[in-house]
Design a protein around this motif. Structure first.
Motif, mmCIF file in Angstrom:
data_model
loop_
_atom_site.group_PDB
_atom_site.id
_atom_site.type_symbol
_atom_site.label_atom_id
_atom_site.label_comp_id
_atom_site.label_asym_id
_atom_site.label_seq_id
_atom_site.Cartn_x
_atom_site.Cartn_y
_atom_site.Cartn_z
ATOM 1 N N SER A 4 0.950 -1.230 0.079
ATOM 2 C CA SER A 4 -0.161 -0.091 -0.045
ATOM 3 C C SER A 4 0.739 1.153 0.058
ATOM 4 C CB SER A 4 -0.973 -0.050 1.173
ATOM 5 O OG SER A 4 -0.187 -0.008 2.410
ATOM 6 N N VAL A 5 1.977 1.299 0.576
ATOM 7 C CA VAL A 5 3.031 2.376 0.590
ATOM 8 C C VAL A 5 3.517 2.632 -0.949
ATOM 9 C CG1 VAL A 5 5.065 3.437 1.324
ATOM 10 C CG2 VAL A 5 3.806 1.721 2.978
ATOM 11 N N GLN A 8 0.527 4.125 -2.726
ATOM 12 C CA GLN A 8 -0.127 5.529 -2.269
ATOM 13 C C GLN A 8 1.244 6.423 -2.920
ATOM 14 O OE1 GLN A 8 0.515 5.520 2.213
ATOM 15 N NE2 GLN A 8 -1.258 4.392 2.195
ATOM 16 N N ASN A 9 2.484 6.077 -3.065
ATOM 17 C CA ASN A 9 3.262 6.948 -3.677
ATOM 18 C C ASN A 9 3.191 7.079 -5.223
ATOM 19 O OD1 ASN A 9 4.844 6.958 -1.211
ATOM 20 N ND2 ASN A 9 6.378 5.707 -1.765
ATOM 21 N N ASN A 11 0.299 6.709 -6.560
ATOM 22 C CA ASN A 11 -1.207 7.438 -6.858
ATOM 23 C C ASN A 11 -0.523 9.053 -7.026
ATOM 24 O OD1 ASN A 11 -2.584 5.346 -7.142
ATOM 25 N ND2 ASN A 11 -3.340 5.258 -4.949
ATOM 26 N N PHE A 12 0.298 9.435 -5.772
ATOM 27 C CA PHE A 12 0.597 10.870 -5.795
ATOM 28 C C PHE A 12 1.286 11.250 -6.914
ATOM 29 C CE2 PHE A 12 3.745 14.125 -4.548
ATOM 30 C CZ PHE A 12 2.919 14.939 -3.834
ATOM 31 N N PRO A 17 -5.522 9.506 -6.833
ATOM 32 C CA PRO A 17 -5.722 8.991 -5.712
ATOM 33 C C PRO A 17 -6.855 7.940 -5.364
ATOM 34 C CG PRO A 17 -6.404 11.373 -5.457
ATOM 35 C CD PRO A 17 -5.619 11.098 -6.829
ATOM 36 N N ASN A 19 -7.981 6.249 -8.181
ATOM 37 C CA ASN A 19 -7.840 5.132 -9.127
ATOM 38 C C ASN A 19 -8.779 5.290 -10.455
ATOM 39 O OD1 ASN A 19 -6.024 3.736 -7.486
ATOM 40 N ND2 ASN A 19 -7.812 2.991 -6.583
ATOM 41 N N GLY A 153 -2.976 -4.236 -1.798
ATOM 42 C CA GLY A 153 -1.937 -3.253 -1.012
ATOM 43 C C GLY A 153 -1.622 -3.813 0.336
ATOM 44 N N GLN A 168 8.719 1.762 -7.976
ATOM 45 C CA GLN A 168 7.661 2.750 -8.392
ATOM 46 C C GLN A 168 7.924 3.232 -9.666
ATOM 47 O OE1 GLN A 168 7.689 3.763 -3.567
ATOM 48 N NE2 GLN A 168 8.403 5.494 -5.125
#
Length: 216
Positions: A4-5, A8-9, A11-12, A17, A19, A153, A168
Motif C-alpha cells: 500500500s505504501v 500511495q506513492n 498514486n501521488f 488517489p 484510481n 495493497g 515505483q
C-alpha cells in the motif's frame, strides 16, 4: 512495509488517489511486472540463503521455489545440523571432466569440496565428491527465489525496502508508457525507465530495449 505504501506513492505521482486514471487492478499488475523486471536485472533482490539437504550422487536440484543458483557456500554436516563447516569452492566442470572423467561414479563422501554450475540449467548444480546415500548431509546455498504474486495493497512488499523507489519508477513507466509516442506521457514514461536503471546502477542496452506496450 506493505505494498500500500508503494501504491500511495504511485498514486501521488499520477495524481490519481481514487484510481480514476488507472484502476487498482492495473496498478497491482504494474507492481508484479516491476518485481519481475527487478529480479531480471538484479537477481540478488530475491536472494535467499538456507541449508539444503543433498540427495545421493553429484546432481542436485534447487528447492521448489528456486529460480537459479547463486552460490553453494559451505558444508553443514550430517542432517545439516553443524553450525560450522568447510567452505565449498566453485570449479570448472570442463576441467573436472578432463581430469576425472568418471567423477560422477566415485564413492560418496560426507564433505563436499567443489560445486559446478551452468546457467543453461539454472535450477541444477553438481557437487564433488558425490553426496553419500547415508548419512544425509547438508550444505548452505544461496539462490534466487520466486517472488509471491501481489494481489492487494495489504500484501507485504516482498523485497528489501531499498528497492521500493525502483519499483515505483517501473510502475510509472509501465502505466504512462501505454500512450502514443506523441503524447507527453510517453516521454515521461521513458524518463521513469531511465531512472529505474539509474537506481539499480544498470545501463539500458538501448532506448528500445523495453517496450511498455508489451507488458501486462
Amino acid at each position: 512495509m506493505l505494498c500500500s505504501v508503494i501504491l500511495q506513492n504511485v498514486n501521488f505521482a499520477l495524481d490519481d488517489p481514487n484510481n480514476t486514471k488507472f484502476s487498482l487492478t492495473q496498478k497491482i499488475l504494474a507492481i508484479n511486472s516491476a518485481l519481475q523486471a527487478l529480479v531480471s536485472y538484479r537477481p540478488d533482490a530475491a536472494s535467499y540463503t538456507t541449508m539444503m539437504l543433498l540427495v545421493a550422487g553429484t546432481r542436485q536440484t534447487l528447492p521448489s521455489d528456486g529460480v537459479r543458483l547463486l552460490k553453494v557456500i559451505r558444508n553443514r554436516g550430517q542432517s545439516g545440523l553443524s553450525d560450522a563447516g568447510r567452505a565449498i569452492r566453485k570449479a570448472d566442470m570442463l576441467v573436472q571432466d578432463a581430469l576425472i572423467p568418471d567423477w560422477h561414479e566415485t564413492t560418496g563422501q560426507t564433505t563436499i569440496d567443489e560445486y559446478f554450475y551452468d546457467s543453461i540449467t539454472p535450477k541444477d548444480f553438481y557437487v564433488y565428491p558425490p553426496a553419500p546415500v547415508s548419512p544425509v548431509i547438508g550444505v548452505d546455498i544461496s539462490y534466487v527465489r520466486v517472488l509471491p504474486t501481489i494481489t492487494a495493497g495489504t500484501d507485504a512488499f516482498p523485497v528489501d525496502d531499498y528497492f521500493a523507489p525502483a519499483i515505483q519508477e517501473w510502475m510509472l513507466y509501465l502505466l504512462w508508457g501505454g500512450d502514443d509516442k506523441q503524447n507527453q506521457n510517453y516521454a515521461d514514461a521513458r524518463s521513469h525507465l531511465s531512472t529505474f536503471f539509474q537506481l539499480l546502477q544498470i545501463k539500458a542496452a538501448s532506448d528500445g530495449a523495453v517496450n511498455p506496450k508489451s507488458k501486462g
